[in-house]
Design a protein around this motif. Structure first.
Motif, mmCIF file in Angstrom:
data_model
loop_
_atom_site.group_PDB
_atom_site.id
_atom_site.type_symbol
_atom_site.label_atom_id
_atom_site.label_comp_id
_atom_site.label_asym_id
_atom_site.label_seq_id
_atom_site.Cartn_x
_atom_site.Cartn_y
_atom_site.Cartn_z
ATOM 1 N N LYS A 164 50.407 33.022 37.300
ATOM 2 C CA LYS A 164 51.030 32.373 35.923
ATOM 3 C C LYS A 164 52.022 31.440 36.319
ATOM 4 C CE LYS A 164 49.494 32.486 31.316
ATOM 5 N NZ LYS A 164 49.399 33.154 30.139
ATOM 6 N N GLU A 165 53.032 31.918 36.983
ATOM 7 C CA GLU A 165 54.255 31.138 37.227
ATOM 8 C C GLU A 165 53.938 29.900 38.248
ATOM 9 O OE1 GLU A 165 57.020 34.175 38.506
ATOM 10 O OE2 GLU A 165 56.962 34.879 36.231
ATOM 11 N N LYS A 166 53.118 30.220 39.157
ATOM 12 C CA LYS A 166 52.610 29.136 40.066
ATOM 13 C C LYS A 166 51.665 28.332 39.408
ATOM 14 C CE LYS A 166 52.848 32.276 43.992
ATOM 15 N NZ LYS A 166 51.638 32.835 44.655
ATOM 16 N N GLY A 167 51.295 28.538 37.947
ATOM 17 C CA GLY A 167 50.196 27.614 37.445
ATOM 18 C C GLY A 167 48.716 27.940 37.833
ATOM 19 N N MET A 168 48.553 29.064 38.570
ATOM 20 C CA MET A 168 47.097 29.443 38.666
ATOM 21 C C MET A 168 46.824 30.322 37.611
ATOM 22 S SD MET A 168 48.053 30.588 42.851
ATOM 23 C CE MET A 168 46.703 31.443 43.088
ATOM 24 N N ASP A 169 45.365 30.254 37.277
ATOM 25 C CA ASP A 169 45.042 31.027 35.999
ATOM 26 C C ASP A 169 43.648 31.763 36.317
ATOM 27 O OD1 ASP A 169 45.126 31.856 33.551
ATOM 28 O OD2 ASP A 169 43.550 30.106 32.647
ATOM 29 N N VAL A 170 43.953 32.893 36.874
ATOM 30 C CA VAL A 170 42.791 33.890 37.294
ATOM 31 C C VAL A 170 42.972 34.978 36.334
ATOM 32 C CG1 VAL A 170 42.019 35.067 38.880
ATOM 33 C CG2 VAL A 170 43.253 33.197 39.654
ATOM 34 N N ASP A 171 41.772 35.522 35.768
ATOM 35 C CA ASP A 171 41.781 36.617 34.583
ATOM 36 C C ASP A 171 42.169 37.912 35.025
ATOM 37 O OD1 ASP A 171 39.109 38.064 34.451
ATOM 38 O OD2 ASP A 171 38.999 36.141 34.923
ATOM 39 N N LEU A 172 42.567 38.609 34.331
ATOM 40 C CA LEU A 172 43.312 40.044 34.740
ATOM 41 C C LEU A 172 42.087 40.952 35.409
ATOM 42 C CD1 LEU A 172 45.996 41.309 34.663
ATOM 43 C CD2 LEU A 172 45.250 42.218 32.490
ATOM 44 N N GLU A 173 40.961 40.791 34.829
ATOM 45 C CA GLU A 173 39.877 41.558 35.206
ATOM 46 C C GLU A 173 39.370 41.143 36.920
ATOM 47 O OE1 GLU A 173 38.100 44.384 34.623
ATOM 48 O OE2 GLU A 173 39.680 44.492 33.115
ATOM 49 N N THR A 174 39.416 39.983 37.056
ATOM 50 C CA THR A 174 39.052 39.422 38.289
ATOM 51 C C THR A 174 40.199 39.800 39.435
ATOM 52 O OG1 THR A 174 38.199 37.547 37.060
ATOM 53 C CG2 THR A 174 38.552 37.358 39.672
ATOM 54 N N LEU A 175 41.303 39.912 39.190
ATOM 55 C CA LEU A 175 42.397 40.213 39.702
ATOM 56 C C LEU A 175 42.373 41.576 40.259
ATOM 57 C CD1 LEU A 175 45.540 38.407 38.314
ATOM 58 C CD2 LEU A 175 44.441 37.910 40.571
ATOM 59 N N LYS A 176 42.072 42.566 38.964
ATOM 60 C CA LYS A 176 41.802 44.003 39.357
ATOM 61 C C LYS A 176 40.669 44.158 40.434
ATOM 62 C CE LYS A 176 43.070 46.448 35.251
ATOM 63 N NZ LYS A 176 42.502 47.205 33.692
ATOM 64 N N LYS A 177 39.596 43.386 40.180
ATOM 65 C CA LYS A 177 38.490 43.658 40.985
ATOM 66 C C LYS A 177 38.792 43.251 42.439
ATOM 67 C CE LYS A 177 34.619 43.926 38.110
ATOM 68 N NZ LYS A 177 34.519 42.900 36.942
ATOM 69 N N GLU A 178 39.600 42.101 42.585
ATOM 70 C CA GLU A 178 39.903 41.698 44.033
ATOM 71 C C GLU A 178 40.870 42.497 44.847
ATOM 72 O OE1 GLU A 178 39.590 36.923 43.129
ATOM 73 O OE2 GLU A 178 41.697 37.720 43.007
ATOM 74 N N ILE A 179 42.021 43.317 43.861
ATOM 75 C CA ILE A 179 42.862 44.201 44.442
ATOM 76 C C ILE A 179 42.209 45.430 44.874
ATOM 77 C CG2 ILE A 179 44.840 45.876 43.709
ATOM 78 C CD1 ILE A 179 45.924 43.529 42.024
ATOM 79 N N GLU A 180 41.316 45.941 43.946
ATOM 80 C CA GLU A 180 40.331 47.044 44.424
ATOM 81 C C GLU A 180 39.357 46.719 45.797
ATOM 82 O OE1 GLU A 180 39.829 49.475 40.203
ATOM 83 O OE2 GLU A 180 38.361 47.824 40.660
ATOM 84 N N ALA A 181 39.190 45.686 45.819
ATOM 85 C CA ALA A 181 38.262 45.416 46.895
ATOM 86 C C ALA A 181 39.299 45.184 48.247
ATOM 87 C CB ALA A 181 37.590 43.976 46.756
ATOM 88 N N ARG A 182 40.131 44.522 48.020
ATOM 89 C CA ARG A 182 41.102 44.648 49.307
ATOM 90 C C ARG A 182 41.851 46.040 49.334
ATOM 91 N NH1 ARG A 182 45.993 41.377 50.610
ATOM 92 N NH2 ARG A 182 46.407 40.998 48.254
ATOM 93 N N ASP A 183 42.059 46.971 48.686
ATOM 94 C CA ASP A 183 42.316 48.271 48.864
ATOM 95 C C ASP A 183 41.633 49.049 49.729
ATOM 96 O OD1 ASP A 183 44.829 47.890 47.247
ATOM 97 O OD2 ASP A 183 44.207 49.347 45.702
ATOM 98 N N TYR A 184 40.196 48.959 49.260
ATOM 99 C CA TYR A 184 39.226 49.507 50.018
ATOM 100 C C TYR A 184 39.111 49.197 51.345
ATOM 101 C CZ TYR A 184 34.568 51.772 50.996
ATOM 102 O OH TYR A 184 33.743 52.432 51.674
ATOM 103 N N LYS A 185 39.070 47.764 51.555
ATOM 104 C CA LYS A 185 38.880 47.392 52.945
ATOM 105 C C LYS A 185 39.877 47.609 53.708
ATOM 106 C CE LYS A 185 36.579 43.091 51.294
ATOM 107 N NZ LYS A 185 36.857 41.781 51.022
ATOM 108 N N ASP A 186 41.211 47.533 53.248
ATOM 109 C CA ASP A 186 42.527 47.980 53.949
ATOM 110 C C ASP A 186 42.537 49.159 54.475
ATOM 111 O OD1 ASP A 186 43.092 45.161 53.862
ATOM 112 O OD2 ASP A 186 44.629 45.417 52.330
ATOM 113 N N SER A 187 41.980 50.129 53.629
ATOM 114 C CA SER A 187 41.970 51.654 53.842
ATOM 115 C C SER A 187 40.862 52.106 54.564
ATOM 116 C CB SER A 187 41.964 52.491 52.352
ATOM 117 O OG SER A 187 43.020 51.840 51.478
#
Ligand code: DC
Length: 225
Positions: A164-187
């Motif tokens: 938000k501070e950078k002016g990017m508007d991505v909703d919270l649910e999408t961010l959660k899904k992206e973080i979970e996907a990255r956690d899974y791939k990285d682990s």
């Protein structure tokens, strides 16, 4: 185990656990060099994009490595990152790069090249290095190893505020899904997956302020010095 010539602090943990925020403050307080290894994997992902390669093209990306340079220069609020002499500080954080860096960082040749570069950065200065495999692979003899975690909801909220501070508007649910996907791939990748080193101290930052986390880790560092 041999003690490294210069003091080493390894901070690992999943995406958006606060590693870089904390590592940057600690490096500045202690006058250590800060090495953001995620930025290096992001930079090689940008190199693939600039070369017009598909992120799936492991052979093509491997071929780029010998001619790719990645440098850090001081900057505020974030270090500046230069890819082949050109600034890529913003581009390495774009959504496209964020969503493809896990794949590029899973390639064996990419990992071994980045690990060599990261170890070179410890030869002349004490370092604080953050990433996913620092305590387990890059700096196995680091005097202090921290595994920083936080709940997925809290990490998504932190990312949401940053965006938000950078002016990017991505909703919270999408961010959660992206973080979970990255956690899974990285682990779950084959080489050096994200895991806590057996001698790392786990710090759960859920509900903790930045100052509290910094003080906790600084105490651990001072006990080892
Ligand atoms: O810390 P970050 O989110 O900027 O890292 C980006 C990606 O780079 C992360 O999803 C996995 C990869 N990475 C890695 O494989 N090993 C590291 N030491 C650091 C990052």
């Amino acid at each position: 185990m041999t003690n490294p010539a210069f003091f080493q602090v390894a901070i690992d943990g999943p995406a958006s656990a606060g590693k870089s925020t904390i590592a940057k403050i600690l490096a500045s307080n202690l006058h250590y060099v800060y090495v953001d290894t995620g930025a290096m994997y992001r930079a090689i992902t940008v190199a693939a994009k600039k070369a017009g390669l598909s992120y799936e093209d492991e052979a093509g990306i491997t071929a780029l490595l010998p001619s790719t340079t990645i440098e850090f220069k001081p900057g505020n609020p974030v270090q500046k990152v230069f890819l082949n002499g050109e600034e890529a500080t913003e581009e390495i954080r774009s959504t496209e790069i964020t969503n493809n860096v896990s794949l590029v960082s899973s390639y064996a040749a990419v990992r071994s090249d980045m690990v060599d570069k990261q170890r070179q950065m410890t030869e002349e200065n004490p370092v604080i290095m953050d990433g996913r495999d620092i305590g387990t692979t890059v700096l196995p003899d680091a005097q202090v190893k921290i595994f920083l975690v936080a709940s997925v909801s809290e990490r998504a909220e932190r990312r949401y505020k940053e965006n938000k501070e950078k002016g990017m508007d991505v909703d919270l649910e999408t961010l959660k899904k992206e973080i979970e996907a990255r956690d899974y791939k990285d682990s779950h990748r084959e080489i050096s997956p994200l895991t806590k080193a057996s001698d790392a101290v786990e710090v759960d930052t859920t509900g903790m302020s930045i100052d509290e986390v910094v003080n906790t880790i600084q105490d651990l560092i001072q006990k080892q010095q």
